[in-house]
Design a protein around this motif. Structure first.
Motif, short mmCIF file in Angstrom:
data_model
loop_
_atom_site.label_atom_id
_atom_site.label_comp_id
_atom_site.label_asym_id
_atom_site.label_seq_id
_atom_site.Cartn_x
_atom_site.Cartn_y
_atom_site.Cartn_z
N LEU A 254 18.76 2.54 46.85
CA LEU A 254 18.86 2.98 45.56
C LEU A 254 17.68 3.05 44.80
CD1 LEU A 254 22.50 1.59 44.66
CD2 LEU A 254 21.95 3.98 45.41
N THR A 255 17.52 3.87 43.75
CA THR A 255 16.60 4.07 42.96
C THR A 255 15.82 2.77 42.39
OG1 THR A 255 17.83 5.72 41.83
CG2 THR A 255 15.80 5.11 40.89
N GLY A 256 14.55 3.08 42.68
CA GLY A 256 13.54 1.82 42.77
C GLY A 256 13.15 1.20 43.84
N GLY A 257 13.64 1.69 44.94
CA GLY A 257 13.16 1.43 46.42
C GLY A 257 13.78 0.26 46.89
N GLU A 258 15.01 -0.02 46.63
CA GLU A 258 15.62 -1.40 47.00
C GLU A 258 16.79 -1.10 48.00
OE1 GLU A 258 18.47 -4.31 44.64
OE2 GLU A 258 17.79 -2.63 43.38
N LEU A 259 17.03 -1.57 48.99
CA LEU A 259 18.04 -1.45 49.96
C LEU A 259 19.03 -2.50 49.44
CD1 LEU A 259 18.93 -0.58 52.93
CD2 LEU A 259 18.21 -2.71 53.74
N VAL A 260 20.23 -1.80 49.14
CA VAL A 260 21.26 -2.52 48.17
C VAL A 260 22.25 -3.00 49.42
CG1 VAL A 260 23.00 -2.28 46.58
CG2 VAL A 260 20.76 -1.30 46.34
N GLU A 261 22.42 -2.19 50.38
CA GLU A 261 23.61 -2.67 51.26
C GLU A 261 23.09 -2.00 52.66
OE1 GLU A 261 27.28 -3.05 49.58
OE2 GLU A 261 28.27 -3.38 51.48
N PHE A 262 23.43 -2.89 53.84
CA PHE A 262 23.04 -2.35 55.02
C PHE A 262 24.23 -2.94 55.97
CE2 PHE A 262 21.20 -3.14 59.44
CZ PHE A 262 21.14 -1.70 59.48
N ASP A 263 24.97 -2.12 56.52
CA ASP A 263 26.22 -2.71 57.52
C ASP A 263 26.79 -1.91 58.32
OD1 ASP A 263 28.41 -4.40 58.04
OD2 ASP A 263 28.31 -5.34 56.12
N ASP A 264 27.87 -1.80 59.01
CA ASP A 264 28.43 -0.96 59.85
C ASP A 264 28.86 0.15 58.68
OD1 ASP A 264 28.41 -2.59 62.03
OD2 ASP A 264 30.48 -3.50 61.32
N THR A 265 28.67 1.27 59.49
CA THR A 265 29.05 2.43 58.45
C THR A 265 30.48 2.51 58.25
OG1 THR A 265 27.14 3.67 59.90
CG2 THR A 265 29.20 5.00 58.76
N GLN A 266 31.38 2.12 58.97
CA GLN A 266 32.78 2.24 58.32
C GLN A 266 33.01 1.28 57.22
OE1 GLN A 266 35.55 1.53 61.52
NE2 GLN A 266 37.19 1.89 60.38
N LYS A 267 32.05 0.19 57.25
CA LYS A 267 32.28 -0.80 56.00
C LYS A 267 31.61 -0.09 54.64
CE LYS A 267 32.08 -5.17 54.29
NZ LYS A 267 32.18 -5.13 52.96
N ILE A 268 30.73 0.34 55.00
CA ILE A 268 29.99 0.78 53.74
C ILE A 268 30.81 2.01 53.33
CG2 ILE A 268 27.94 2.52 53.35
CD1 ILE A 268 26.93 -0.29 53.55
N PHE A 269 31.35 2.85 54.02
CA PHE A 269 32.08 3.80 53.51
C PHE A 269 33.54 3.66 52.88
CE2 PHE A 269 28.58 6.23 55.32
CZ PHE A 269 28.24 7.34 54.33
N GLU A 270 34.26 2.52 53.49
CA GLU A 270 35.53 2.01 53.21
C GLU A 270 35.60 1.10 52.08
OE1 GLU A 270 37.84 1.67 56.71
OE2 GLU A 270 37.35 3.97 57.38
N ASN A 271 34.56 0.00 52.55
CA ASN A 271 34.53 -1.09 51.56
C ASN A 271 33.38 -1.79 51.34
OD1 ASN A 271 35.79 -3.53 50.51
ND2 ASN A 271 36.11 -4.36 52.40
#
Ligand SMILES: Nc1ncnc2c1ncn2[C@@H]1O[C@H](COP(=O)(O)OP(=O)(O)OP(=O)(O)O)[C@@H](O)[C@H]1O
Ligand SMILES: [Mg+2]
Length: 286
Positions: A254-271
């Motif tokens: 997200l803005t500012g060059g921060e990795l806010v979340e990294f996970d299984d794609t399904q988790k990112i998109f669902e929960n």
């Protein structure tokens, strides 16, 4: 984003057997173990500055081998900058300064003894705009082989790479014609063939389909699924559906060059764990 756990793996032991990247490497490993069972790439506190401006903030992320990892996030959040850290393309930008460590097969690619040219042979790259050279289709694909003074059967390797890029059937009778005469989608598959011909371990793709029509995009997506059986793919995309369709893991910058979340794609998109990620994914901003 979860923190890596301290663990015996991923240290020197991990580079003692022939591991990906070992022939660009001496031997030293990250201090902490992988988040992911078999990470091929481990980014540890990678920060990038352009002059005084910080574009990436202490990015820590483990990239799994032979899977597709998507990097998403709004414009300017540092996705391309991160991708360029992986094969040291930021070296070519004079104002860029990289801090932190980035391990490829257990070797920090920023160590003094790493040859960036050898590294880029192992970690190929495909860009947003198809960029074939003004050369024949055959010579485009063989380009990386010439550089590495490949002494095998060049024509066989060209054929293999074009098949791998799902382009062979369309061009096999015109290998001597210019790569520039192909359609945009074909040119991008030609660039993918060029990237895989030297038999890399990782293929970085920076919005490879965003300049293409839906049919060509779908061909590229199918192709990415195929090549991830053999190669590790890291793809930057603005297309959320595309990330959800084709990737195993997703990193949200997200803005500012921060990795806010990294996970299984399904988790990112669902929960997703973070409200900001959910807001971005559901289109509330970005
Ligand atoms: N060569 C450069 N010189 C100076 N600043 C740069 C350079 N490249 C990128 N930046 C800055 O670094 C930040 C991150 O840029 P980057 O291109 O990595 O973002 P991005 O997430 O790939 O964006 P986009 O989705 O628009 O491609 C931006 O603020 C950008 O202006
Ligand atoms: Mg970009």
């Amino acid at each position: 984003m979860s923190e890596p756990e301290t663990d015996a793996e991923g240290t020197d032991e991990a580079v003692s057997s022939p591991t990906p990247g070992s022939n660009i490497a001496g031997a030293s490993g990250p201090e902490s173990g992988p988040l992911i069972e078999e990470p091929i790439i481990q980014s540890k506190d990678i920060s990038v500055f352009y002059g005084d401006e910080q574009a990436l903030q202490e990015i820590t992320m483990d990239i799994p081998e032979k899977q597709v990892t998507a990097l998403i996030g709004p414009s300017g959040c540092g996705k391309s900058t991160f991708l360029r850290c992986v094969n040291r393309m930021n070296d070519l930008i004079t104002s860029a300064r990289v801090e932190g460590e980035l391990y490829f097969g257990g070797k920090n690619v920023y160590d003094d003894d790493v040859d960036p040219v050898a590294l880029r042979r192992k970690i190929g790259m495909v860009f947003q705009q198809p960029n074939p050279f003004p050369k024949s289709i055959r010579d485009n694909v063989a380009y990386g082989l010439d550089i590495q003074e490949f002494d095998g059967d060049v024509d066989a390797r060209v054929e293999e790479a074009l098949k791998g890029a799902a382009l062979w059937d369309e061009v096999k009778d015109q290998l001597d014609e210019s790569g520039l005469e192909l359609s945009g989608g074909q040119q991008q598959r030609l660039c993918i063939a060029r990237a895989i011909a030297p038999d890399p371990e990782v293929v970085l793709m920076d919005e490879p389909a965003s300049a293409l029509d839906p049919v060509a995009t779908s061909q590229i997506e199918d192709l990415i699924a195929d090549i991830s059986e053999e190669y590790t793919v890291i793809i930057v995309t603005h297309n959320m559906q595309q990330a959800a369709r084709i990737s195993d893991k997703t990193g949200v910058f997200l803005t500012g060059g921060e990795l806010v979340e990294f996970d299984d794609t399904q988790k990112i998109f669902e929960n997703p764990d973070h409200q900001r990620v959910e807001d971005y994914i559901t289109g509330k901003f970005g």
